[in-house]
Design a protein around this motif. Structure first.
Motif, short mmCIF file in Angstrom:
data_model
loop_
_atom_site.label_atom_id
_atom_site.label_comp_id
_atom_site.label_asym_id
_atom_site.label_seq_id
_atom_site.Cartn_x
_atom_site.Cartn_y
_atom_site.Cartn_z
N ALA A 11 15.56 -31.67 16.12
CA ALA A 11 16.93 -32.17 16.26
C ALA A 11 17.99 -31.24 15.70
CB ALA A 11 17.04 -33.53 15.58
N SER A 12 17.63 -30.02 15.31
CA SER A 12 18.63 -29.12 14.72
C SER A 12 19.46 -28.40 15.76
CB SER A 12 17.95 -28.09 13.81
OG SER A 12 17.10 -27.24 14.57
N LYS A 13 19.01 -28.40 17.02
CA LYS A 13 19.74 -27.70 18.07
C LYS A 13 19.29 -28.24 19.43
CE LYS A 13 16.32 -23.98 17.62
NZ LYS A 13 16.12 -22.56 17.27
N GLY A 14 19.92 -27.73 20.47
CA GLY A 14 19.51 -28.06 21.83
C GLY A 14 19.60 -29.54 22.16
N LEU A 15 18.66 -30.01 22.96
CA LEU A 15 18.70 -31.38 23.46
C LEU A 15 18.55 -32.39 22.32
CD1 LEU A 15 18.87 -33.24 25.92
CD2 LEU A 15 16.38 -33.01 26.17
N GLY A 16 17.70 -32.10 21.34
CA GLY A 16 17.53 -33.03 20.23
C GLY A 16 18.82 -33.25 19.46
N ARG A 17 19.54 -32.18 19.19
CA ARG A 17 20.81 -32.31 18.47
C ARG A 17 21.85 -33.05 19.32
NH1 ARG A 17 23.79 -27.57 14.96
NH2 ARG A 17 25.65 -28.75 14.37
N LEU B 208 11.53 -43.60 19.44
CA LEU B 208 10.88 -42.37 18.99
C LEU B 208 11.07 -41.32 20.07
CD1 LEU B 208 9.02 -40.60 17.26
CD2 LEU B 208 7.07 -41.76 18.34
N VAL B 209 11.70 -40.21 19.71
CA VAL B 209 11.95 -39.13 20.65
C VAL B 209 11.11 -37.92 20.25
CG1 VAL B 209 13.67 -37.64 21.74
CG2 VAL B 209 14.31 -39.95 21.00
N ASN B 210 10.09 -37.62 21.03
CA ASN B 210 9.26 -36.43 20.81
C ASN B 210 9.86 -35.28 21.60
OD1 ASN B 210 6.99 -37.21 19.07
ND2 ASN B 210 6.50 -38.66 20.71
N ASN B 211 10.68 -34.49 20.90
CA ASN B 211 11.42 -33.40 21.52
C ASN B 211 10.99 -32.03 21.02
OD1 ASN B 211 13.91 -32.17 22.88
ND2 ASN B 211 14.33 -31.73 20.72
N ALA B 212 10.43 -31.94 19.82
CA ALA B 212 10.03 -30.65 19.26
C ALA B 212 9.01 -29.97 20.17
CB ALA B 212 9.43 -30.85 17.87
N SER B 213 9.14 -28.65 20.31
CA SER B 213 8.29 -27.95 21.27
C SER B 213 8.12 -26.50 20.86
CB SER B 213 8.93 -28.01 22.66
OG SER B 213 8.08 -27.48 23.64
N VAL B 214 6.98 -25.92 21.25
CA VAL B 214 6.78 -24.47 21.16
C VAL B 214 6.21 -23.99 22.49
CG1 VAL B 214 6.43 -24.50 18.67
CG2 VAL B 214 4.45 -24.63 20.19
N LEU B 215 6.40 -22.70 22.75
CA LEU B 215 6.01 -22.13 24.05
C LEU B 215 4.55 -21.69 24.10
CD1 LEU B 215 9.19 -19.97 24.60
CD2 LEU B 215 8.54 -21.97 25.97
N GLY B 216 4.04 -21.21 22.99
CA GLY B 216 2.68 -20.66 22.98
C GLY B 216 2.63 -19.16 23.20
N ALA B 217 3.73 -18.58 23.66
CA ALA B 217 3.91 -17.14 23.79
C ALA B 217 5.39 -16.88 24.02
CB ALA B 217 3.09 -16.57 24.95
N GLU B 218 5.93 -15.90 23.34
CA GLU B 218 7.35 -15.54 23.49
C GLU B 218 7.47 -14.03 23.66
OE1 GLU B 218 9.78 -17.06 20.34
OE2 GLU B 218 8.98 -19.09 20.50
N PRO B 219 7.93 -13.58 24.82
CA PRO B 219 8.19 -14.35 26.04
C PRO B 219 6.90 -14.85 26.68
CG PRO B 219 8.36 -12.01 26.49
CD PRO B 219 8.16 -12.14 25.00
N VAL C 31 22.17 -35.52 28.34
CA VAL C 31 22.16 -36.68 27.46
C VAL C 31 22.60 -37.96 28.15
CG1 VAL C 31 23.25 -37.67 25.41
CG2 VAL C 31 22.31 -35.36 25.35
N PRO C 32 23.64 -37.98 29.00
CA PRO C 32 24.01 -39.25 29.64
C PRO C 32 22.85 -39.88 30.43
CG PRO C 32 25.78 -37.67 29.90
CD PRO C 32 24.62 -36.91 29.31
N ALA C 33 22.02 -39.07 31.03
CA ALA C 33 20.88 -39.61 31.76
C ALA C 33 19.89 -40.28 30.81
CB ALA C 33 20.18 -38.50 32.55
N LEU C 34 19.65 -39.66 29.66
CA LEU C 34 18.74 -40.25 28.69
C LEU C 34 19.30 -41.57 28.15
CD1 LEU C 34 17.72 -37.04 26.69
CD2 LEU C 34 16.67 -38.01 28.75
N LEU C 35 20.59 -41.62 27.92
CA LEU C 35 21.21 -42.85 27.45
C LEU C 35 21.10 -43.96 28.49
CD1 LEU C 35 24.45 -41.47 25.74
CD2 LEU C 35 22.30 -42.15 24.65
#
Length: 264
Positions: free
Chosen positions: A9-15, A81-92, A238-242
């Motif tokens: 939730a510190s940035k992006g969609l979660g924030r 409960l919003v499971n938003n945290a994510s990692v890519l597994g490789a960057e790039p 966000v409006p769609a999620l709401l």
């Protein structure tokens, strides 16, 4: 006041979602791996009048997941409960022939295993929630619509029977895109866990949502050659999620484009 836990939730969609919920009077438990950006986001949420507990940590850590749920309990319960945290597994991102197996394990852990672990920890509070009580469709005053682009079965759940789980997925879970195999596999696992949870927990609303590509740090790390300037900002999703909340929408997978077109 209703209470939500939002990971990443510190940035992006979660924030962005946290800011919208705070503006609606929700209290929040928010998490991210970096303490500084998380506390900065939390200060903004508090200015909107929300009670906010900011807990830096890794969702792959069972003790941290227990801490998040305990914080929600202290605020009065857990409704979303919003499971938003994510990692890519490789960057790039890389082709499967070059996919680091440790990276794939990390993607599965954060994108699928950790959300299930958090759901398991939170189930007693979610089952006790009365999120949709007092209305045939919604805990809020809304326009009565929610996202279309929906797959799944129509819900016959009674309002007020429990809380909601919102899992942030990806179109890479359902489509075969070059270099997106590891991340997509992890999100596909999340989709299947979500679908089974919806069957096994008839008292909850369970939504798994593909928000589409957005102008986020995660997308920039995945595809650094794309500057992302043509991608929509997370706030536009966000409006769609709401509206999922406002409509008490049926369990299922919701996907962009067309996220704002209407609801079943």
């Amino acid at each position: 006041m209703p209470v939500a836990v939002i990971t990443g939730a510190s940035k992006g969609l979660g924030r962005a979602l946290g800011a919208a919920l705070a503006g609606r009077g929700w209290d929040l438990v928010v998490d991210a791996r970096s303490a500084g950006p998380l506390e900065e986001a939390a200060r903004g949420l508090r200015r909107a009048g929300a009670r906010v507990v900011a807990l830096p940590g890794d969702v792959a850590d069972a003790a941290h997941r227990a801490e998040l749920v305990a914080a929600a309990r202290e605020l009065g319960g857990l409704d979303l409960l919003v499971n938003n945290a994510s990692v890519l597994g490789a960057e790039p991102l890389v082709r499967l022939e070059a996919q680091p197996l440790d990276g794939l394990r990390a993607a599965l852990e954060v994108n699928a295993v950790a959300p299930l672990g958090l759901v398991q920890e939170a189930l007693p509070l979610l089952r006790a929630s009365k999120l949709f009580a007092g209305s045939a469709s919604s805990p809020h005053t809304g326009d009565g619509d929610a996202p279309s682009s929906h797959t799944g079965t129509e819900s016959s759940k009674a309002p007020g029977s429990g809380g909601a789980v919102l899992n942030i997925s990806s179109d890479a879970a359902a489509e075969a895109y070059e270099t997106w195999g590891g991340y997509g596999a992890a999100k596909a696992a999340l989709d299947q866990l979500s679908a089974v949870l919806a069957v096994e927990e008839p008292g909850l609303r369970v939504w798994w949502v593909d928000p589409g590509d957005m102008r986020t740090d995660l997308y920039a790390a995945a595809v650094p050659d794309d500057d992302g300037s043509r991608r929509p900002l997370p706030e536009t999703v966000v409006p769609a999620l709401l509206r999922l909340l406002d409509a008490g929408a049926a369990d299922g997978r919701y996907a962009a484009p067309g996220l704002l077109d209407g609801v079943r």
